[in-house]
Design a protein around this motif. Structure first.
Motif, mmCIF file in Angstrom:
data_model
loop_
_atom_site.group_PDB
_atom_site.id
_atom_site.type_symbol
_atom_site.label_atom_id
_atom_site.label_comp_id
_atom_site.label_asym_id
_atom_site.label_seq_id
_atom_site.Cartn_x
_atom_site.Cartn_y
_atom_site.Cartn_z
ATOM 1 N N VAL A 163 58.294 24.813 103.228
ATOM 2 C CA VAL A 163 57.143 24.601 104.420
ATOM 3 C C VAL A 163 56.660 23.154 105.242
ATOM 4 O O VAL A 163 57.056 23.105 105.943
ATOM 5 N N ARG A 164 57.278 22.538 104.303
ATOM 6 C CA ARG A 164 56.832 21.250 104.472
ATOM 7 C C ARG A 164 57.941 20.881 105.975
ATOM 8 O O ARG A 164 57.552 19.782 106.664
ATOM 9 N N GLU A 165 59.451 21.420 105.160
ATOM 10 C CA GLU A 165 60.793 20.927 106.173
ATOM 11 C C GLU A 165 60.345 21.489 107.397
ATOM 12 O O GLU A 165 60.281 20.983 108.406
ATOM 13 N N GLY A 166 59.230 22.262 107.646
ATOM 14 C CA GLY A 166 60.082 23.373 108.845
ATOM 15 C C GLY A 166 58.656 23.423 109.625
ATOM 16 O O GLY A 166 58.567 23.599 110.376
ATOM 17 N N ARG A 167 57.172 22.566 108.884
ATOM 18 C CA ARG A 167 55.931 22.235 109.524
ATOM 19 C C ARG A 167 55.937 21.106 110.022
ATOM 20 O O ARG A 167 55.843 20.036 111.035
ATOM 21 N N GLY A 168 56.750 19.915 109.140
ATOM 22 C CA GLY A 168 56.712 18.697 109.661
ATOM 23 C C GLY A 168 55.118 17.733 109.717
ATOM 24 O O GLY A 168 53.929 18.334 108.525
ATOM 25 N N THR A 169 54.543 17.042 110.480
ATOM 26 C CA THR A 169 53.886 16.572 110.554
ATOM 27 C C THR A 169 52.973 17.150 111.142
ATOM 28 O O THR A 169 51.151 16.945 111.636
ATOM 29 N N ARG A 170 52.772 18.712 111.523
ATOM 30 C CA ARG A 170 51.905 19.233 112.187
ATOM 31 C C ARG A 170 51.295 20.247 110.462
ATOM 32 O O ARG A 170 50.228 20.762 111.172
ATOM 33 N N LEU A 171 52.139 20.298 109.765
ATOM 34 C CA LEU A 171 51.152 21.011 108.870
ATOM 35 C C LEU A 171 49.831 19.574 107.698
ATOM 36 O O LEU A 171 50.275 18.575 108.310
ATOM 37 N N LYS A 172 48.873 20.380 108.429
ATOM 38 C CA LYS A 172 48.223 19.625 107.135
ATOM 39 C C LYS A 172 47.498 20.143 106.167
ATOM 40 O O LYS A 172 46.662 20.899 105.806
ATOM 41 N N GLU A 173 47.853 19.340 105.257
ATOM 42 C CA GLU A 173 48.286 19.887 103.614
ATOM 43 C C GLU A 173 46.213 19.154 103.061
ATOM 44 O O GLU A 173 45.636 18.391 103.031
ATOM 45 N N THR A 174 46.157 20.843 102.597
ATOM 46 C CA THR A 174 44.801 20.416 101.833
ATOM 47 C C THR A 174 45.854 20.552 100.595
ATOM 48 O O THR A 174 46.052 21.578 100.372
ATOM 49 N N PRO A 175 44.569 20.918 99.291
ATOM 50 C CA PRO A 175 45.349 21.723 97.760
ATOM 51 C C PRO A 175 44.882 22.708 98.066
ATOM 52 O O PRO A 175 45.572 23.831 97.110
ATOM 53 N N GLU A 176 44.418 23.573 98.745
ATOM 54 C CA GLU A 176 44.102 24.511 99.401
ATOM 55 C C GLU A 176 45.544 25.749 99.458
ATOM 56 O O GLU A 176 45.622 26.972 99.086
ATOM 57 N N VAL A 177 46.107 24.446 100.379
ATOM 58 C CA VAL A 177 47.517 24.961 101.519
ATOM 59 C C VAL A 177 48.162 26.019 100.973
ATOM 60 O O VAL A 177 49.185 26.847 101.270
ATOM 61 N N PHE A 178 48.667 24.749 100.219
ATOM 62 C CA PHE A 178 50.054 25.834 98.950
ATOM 63 C C PHE A 178 49.117 26.698 97.777
ATOM 64 O O PHE A 178 49.762 26.978 96.015
ATOM 65 N N SER A 179 47.783 27.336 97.256
ATOM 66 C CA SER A 179 47.513 28.212 96.363
ATOM 67 C C SER A 179 47.542 29.673 96.026
ATOM 68 O O SER A 179 47.476 30.136 95.386
ATOM 69 N N GLY A 180 48.130 29.676 97.349
ATOM 70 C CA GLY A 180 48.760 31.231 97.573
ATOM 71 C C GLY A 180 46.827 32.226 97.954
ATOM 72 O O GLY A 180 47.175 33.043 98.200
ATOM 73 N N LEU A 181 46.239 30.723 98.551
ATOM 74 C CA LEU A 181 45.256 31.554 99.845
ATOM 75 C C LEU A 181 45.766 32.259 100.992
ATOM 76 O O LEU A 181 46.733 31.485 101.789
ATOM 77 N N PHE A 182 44.842 32.767 101.788
ATOM 78 C CA PHE A 182 45.515 32.988 103.446
ATOM 79 C C PHE A 182 44.932 32.944 104.060
ATOM 80 O O PHE A 182 43.848 33.123 103.135
ATOM 81 N N TRP A 183 44.638 32.905 105.882
ATOM 82 C CA TRP A 183 43.797 32.774 106.401
ATOM 83 C C TRP A 183 44.065 33.611 107.609
ATOM 84 O O TRP A 183 45.235 34.336 107.228
ATOM 85 N N SER A 184 43.332 33.425 108.622
ATOM 86 C CA SER A 184 43.549 34.202 109.711
ATOM 87 C C SER A 184 43.924 33.736 110.307
ATOM 88 O O SER A 184 44.529 32.199 110.314
ATOM 89 N N GLY A 185 44.420 34.534 111.617
ATOM 90 C CA GLY A 185 45.951 33.527 112.965
ATOM 91 C C GLY A 185 44.673 31.973 112.659
ATOM 92 O O GLY A 185 45.502 31.175 113.250
ATOM 93 N N GLU A 186 43.778 32.484 113.332
ATOM 94 C CA GLU A 186 43.328 31.585 114.428
ATOM 95 C C GLU A 186 42.624 30.192 113.200
ATOM 96 O O GLU A 186 43.271 29.280 114.037
ATOM 97 N N GLN A 187 42.907 30.523 112.092
ATOM 98 C CA GLN A 187 42.548 29.466 111.184
ATOM 99 C C GLN A 187 43.886 28.584 110.677
ATOM 100 O O GLN A 187 43.781 27.800 110.579
#
Length: 337
Positions: free
Chosen positions: A245-269
């Motif tokens: 994911v980090r390689e694919g998204r690069g600097t576009r990814l706003k990494e937070t503790p929740e991003v890789f926790s298994g949570l999911f979000w709406s498309g807008e979020q």
């Protein structure tokens, strides 16, 4: 003189023939009708037999021609077009979505001279990390070989876990505002039957060669060592997922503790988190981004004969015992879901 003889003499005196002659004529008529009816039925039976044989021959001929690839695959051809590949369903070897099928689709799309861009239309809850990883690697490899042909992932209802593992390899990810995106995690699920066995008086008799051979056996108590080993393996696969994911998204990814926790979000979020790039459907991306409104579907499809053979095989082999055995075997499978 008896009454019968008197009737016969009276008939003769009146110039009438005996009833025996009329009876014989009636019997002949009946026999002729029966014989004619039997002949008619035989002719009808022969006609139906010929018809069924002809239909069977035609059916087998069509299957043979399909197997030889004589018929057109049904794809419309254009000078230039957008290639579409559907990734819809659970990702698993031999399943609805598998690496071989997606790779074949990719190769066909790139081999088409008119392809100006590729859309991966994803609607998947995830599945095998191995299959998803193979697909991810192949997409990245093909992108390097064909730098002028962009690859876009377009999410419909859901792009979770293994589905997102694949999407991360694309140049950009487009979603619907209500799509479900994320679930970047790994799981291994199963059942434990030890308490139920105690209640019904069932004794587990297990013999192994190799101290860890019965690891995660659902009929034995949890072994802390085995649990620790399994958790270490899950953590390792999770780190692989995060790297992708980090390689694919690069600097576009706003990494937070929740991003890789298994949570999911709406498309807008997901756009706000950098997991996706923008809103858009497959038609929108083809028309406005790739600038090729004509879409050609390159999704790999099994031929008719293979689908029939697979269904027949499944109906023959799927006994209750085998279904239970498969469930028990797969209970320890690592999944991106």
């Amino acid at each position: 003189m008896s009454e019968q003889n008197q009737q016969t003499e009276a008939a003769n005196e009146a110039g009438q023939k005996p009833n025996t002659i009329e009876d014989a004529k009636w019997q002949r008529d009946v026999i002729e009708k029966l014989a004619f009816s039997a002949l008619t039925e035989q002719k009808t039976a022969r006609r139906w037999s010929t018809l069924f044989k002809s239909l069977t021959f035609a059916y087998l001929l069509v299957l043979l021609l399909m197997a030889l690839g004589v018929f057109n695959d049904g794809k419309k051809t254009f000078d230039t077009h957008t290639a579409l590949i559907d990734i819809s369903g659970v990702i698993e070897a031999g399943g609805e979505v598998n690496a071989d099928a997606v790779m074949n689709s990719l190769h066909d799309a790139y081999d088409s001279k008119g392809t100006k861009g590729i859309i991966l239309r994803i609607n998947s809850p995830g599945g095998s990390p191995v299959q998803a990883g193979i697909i991810n690697d192949e997409i990245k490899r093909q992108r390097k070989l064909h730098p002028n042909i962009p690859v876009y992932a377009v999410v419909e209802d859901i792009c979770a876990s293994g589905g997102y593992y694949i999407a991360a390899a694309a140049d950009k990810i487009y979603v619907d505002k209500a799509s479900i995106v994320g679930s970047i995690g790994v799981l291994m699920d199963g059942y434990g039957f030890t308490e139920a066995m105690k209640k019904v008086g069932v004794e587990r008799r297990l013999m192994t060669a190799g101290e860890n051979k019965a690891m995660l056996d659902p009929f034995s108590p949890v072994n802390p060592k085995h649990q620790e080993l399994a958790q270490a393996m899950l953590n390792e696969v999770h780190e692989q997922f995060k790297t992708v994911v980090r390689e694919g998204r690069g600097t576009r990814l706003k990494e937070t503790p929740e991003v890789f926790s298994g949570l999911f979000w709406s498309g807008e979020q997901s756009i706000k988190l950098g997991l996706a790039d923008a809103l858009g459907s497959a038609d929108y991306v083809a028309r406005e981004v790739i600038k090729q409104e004509e879409i050609v579907d390159f999704t790999y499809q099994e031929d008719f004969a293979s689908r029939i053979a697979k269904r027949i095989g499944a109906s023959v082999s799927a006994t209750l015992g085998e279904v239970i055995a498969r469930q028990l075997i797969s209970s320890g499978e690592v999944k991106l879901r």
